[in-house]
Design a protein around this motif. Structure first.
Motif, mmCIF file in Angstrom:
data_model
loop_
_atom_site.group_PDB
_atom_site.id
_atom_site.type_symbol
_atom_site.label_atom_id
_atom_site.label_comp_id
_atom_site.label_asym_id
_atom_site.label_seq_id
_atom_site.Cartn_x
_atom_site.Cartn_y
_atom_site.Cartn_z
ATOM 1 N N HIS A 178 0.482 -0.971 -0.299
ATOM 2 C CA HIS A 178 0.370 -0.375 -0.245
ATOM 3 C C HIS A 178 0.766 0.824 -0.079
ATOM 4 C CE1 HIS A 178 -3.832 -2.492 0.200
ATOM 5 N NE2 HIS A 178 -4.554 -1.315 0.763
ATOM 6 N N LEU A 179 1.604 1.473 0.274
ATOM 7 C CA LEU A 179 2.549 2.447 0.870
ATOM 8 C C LEU A 179 3.881 2.877 -0.420
ATOM 9 C CD1 LEU A 179 4.210 1.900 4.529
ATOM 10 C CD2 LEU A 179 2.569 3.497 3.737
ATOM 11 N N ILE A 180 3.635 2.027 -0.922
ATOM 12 C CA ILE A 180 5.096 1.683 -2.269
ATOM 13 C C ILE A 180 4.304 1.264 -3.210
ATOM 14 C CG2 ILE A 180 7.099 0.928 -0.622
ATOM 15 C CD1 ILE A 180 6.202 -1.437 -2.715
ATOM 16 N N GLU A 181 2.736 2.157 -3.239
ATOM 17 C CA GLU A 181 1.797 1.889 -4.798
ATOM 18 C C GLU A 181 2.207 2.906 -5.480
ATOM 19 O OE1 GLU A 181 -1.924 2.475 -7.096
ATOM 20 O OE2 GLU A 181 -1.105 3.673 -5.259
ATOM 21 N N PRO A 182 1.612 3.871 -5.181
ATOM 22 C CA PRO A 182 2.382 5.194 -5.505
ATOM 23 C C PRO A 182 3.590 4.901 -6.889
ATOM 24 C CG PRO A 182 1.658 6.206 -3.882
ATOM 25 C CD PRO A 182 2.012 4.501 -3.867
ATOM 26 N N LEU A 183 4.758 4.180 -6.115
ATOM 27 C CA LEU A 183 6.082 3.926 -6.740
ATOM 28 C C LEU A 183 5.571 3.000 -7.941
ATOM 29 C CD1 LEU A 183 8.608 4.227 -3.636
ATOM 30 C CD2 LEU A 183 7.039 6.225 -5.299
ATOM 31 N N LEU A 184 4.962 2.027 -7.437
ATOM 32 C CA LEU A 184 4.501 0.753 -8.576
ATOM 33 C C LEU A 184 3.695 1.560 -9.503
ATOM 34 C CD1 LEU A 184 3.247 -1.858 -6.104
ATOM 35 C CD2 LEU A 184 5.186 -1.893 -7.495
ATOM 36 N N LYS A 185 3.211 2.289 -9.491
ATOM 37 C CA LYS A 185 2.657 3.172 -10.808
ATOM 38 C C LYS A 185 3.379 3.841 -11.557
ATOM 39 C CE LYS A 185 -0.497 5.353 -8.937
ATOM 40 N NZ LYS A 185 -1.771 5.227 -7.279
ATOM 41 N N ILE A 186 4.144 4.369 -11.040
ATOM 42 C CA ILE A 186 5.744 5.294 -12.217
ATOM 43 C C ILE A 186 6.023 4.309 -12.305
ATOM 44 C CG2 ILE A 186 7.609 6.450 -11.281
ATOM 45 C CD1 ILE A 186 6.451 7.959 -9.341
ATOM 46 N N ALA A 187 6.962 3.094 -11.885
ATOM 47 C CA ALA A 187 7.136 2.276 -12.650
ATOM 48 C C ALA A 187 6.776 0.984 -13.200
ATOM 49 C CB ALA A 187 7.924 0.766 -11.836
#
Length: 251
Positions: A15-24
């Motif tokens: 959940h916490l890194i979900e924005p970074l997963l979207k960017i990746a």
């Protein structure tokens, strides 16, 4: 065990890194430089879009890590809102800018739905609403003799006693009193090496420990500074207790 259940931690991290997963995902599918992707994201023209991209899933992650009374409704609310936003997703709009929501978010969303169904079980909800069921929060208790003094709320007389075991939440101390004082408030003064702390406490039980009669007390912290200072003292006690245990093993 002193740590939260592993599935909670793994899902919270996702959940916490979900924005970074979207960017990746943007990077992998568009091959644009990361700086261009971040710049485009920074041009989101509505507070709702910014919230959904950067904050929605991390809020759910923080709630999941919290495992408090407020965590359960917050976590479920985040997932319900996420389900709603995914069902009403307009192709090629933010936060996904694609014909369908991205698979990392859909994967986490699928886990969330499964978690919500799982949390409907009464036994699983207990840690959120009952502190005693949060086994990872239970503080370690150390058996150690520490001189102390106390005064009861019903008397201003200062009396000497001895701590026989102690944790961050309470202690067992010898008290030359009758069992009639169970439930009474007290002020206890504890000194360990060069550190001293004075705390409000409540007597919660009367029993024996190591064949000595005494009372179990629960500390009642007035502010965060008392908690932090007690944490410092407990670290010193922990080191002393471990050193004493090692010496006993070597003897």
């Amino acid at each position: 065990m002193k740590h939260r259940p592993l599935p909670f931690v793994i899902l919270a991290i996702l959940h916490l890194i979900e924005p970074l997963l979207k960017i990746a995902y943007f990077k992998a599918t568009t091959h644009f430089p990361v700086i261009d992707i971040v710049e485009n994201i920074s041009h989101l023209n509505s507070s709702r879009a910014v919230f959904e991209f950067w904050l929605l899933f991390p809020i759910g992650g923080l709630a999941l890590l919290g495992v408090k009374k407020w965590s359960y409704p917050v976590f479920v609310s985040v997932q319900m809102y996420s389900i709603y936003s995914h069902l009403n997703y307009e192709p090629f709009t933010w936060p996904y800018a694609s014909s369908t929501p991205q698979w990392p978010s859909l994967f986490i969303l699928g886990c969330n739905i499964a978690m919500i169904i799982y949390f409907l079980l009464p036994e699983i909800r207990k840690p959120f609403f009952n502190k005693e069921d949060r086994w990872w929060e239970h503080r370690e208790r150390y058996t150690i003799r520490i001189p102390c003094s106390y005064s009861l709320s019903s008397s201003n007389a200062l009396k000497d006693a001895e701590v026989l075991n102690i944790s961050h939440s309470g202690a067992f101390i010898t008290l030359p009193e009758s069992e009639a004082i169970c439930g009474e408030k007290m002020i206890v003064n504890i000194t360990f090496i060069n550190d001293n702390i004075c705390l409000n406490a409540k007597i919660i039980s009367a029993h024996e420990f190591d064949d000595e009669v005494g009372f179990g007390i629960a500390f009642e912290y007035d502010n965060i500074w008392e908690k932090l200072y007690m944490t410092k003292i407990m670290k010193l006690i922990s080191r002393a207790a471990k050193k004493h245990h090692a010496q006993q093993l070597a003897a």
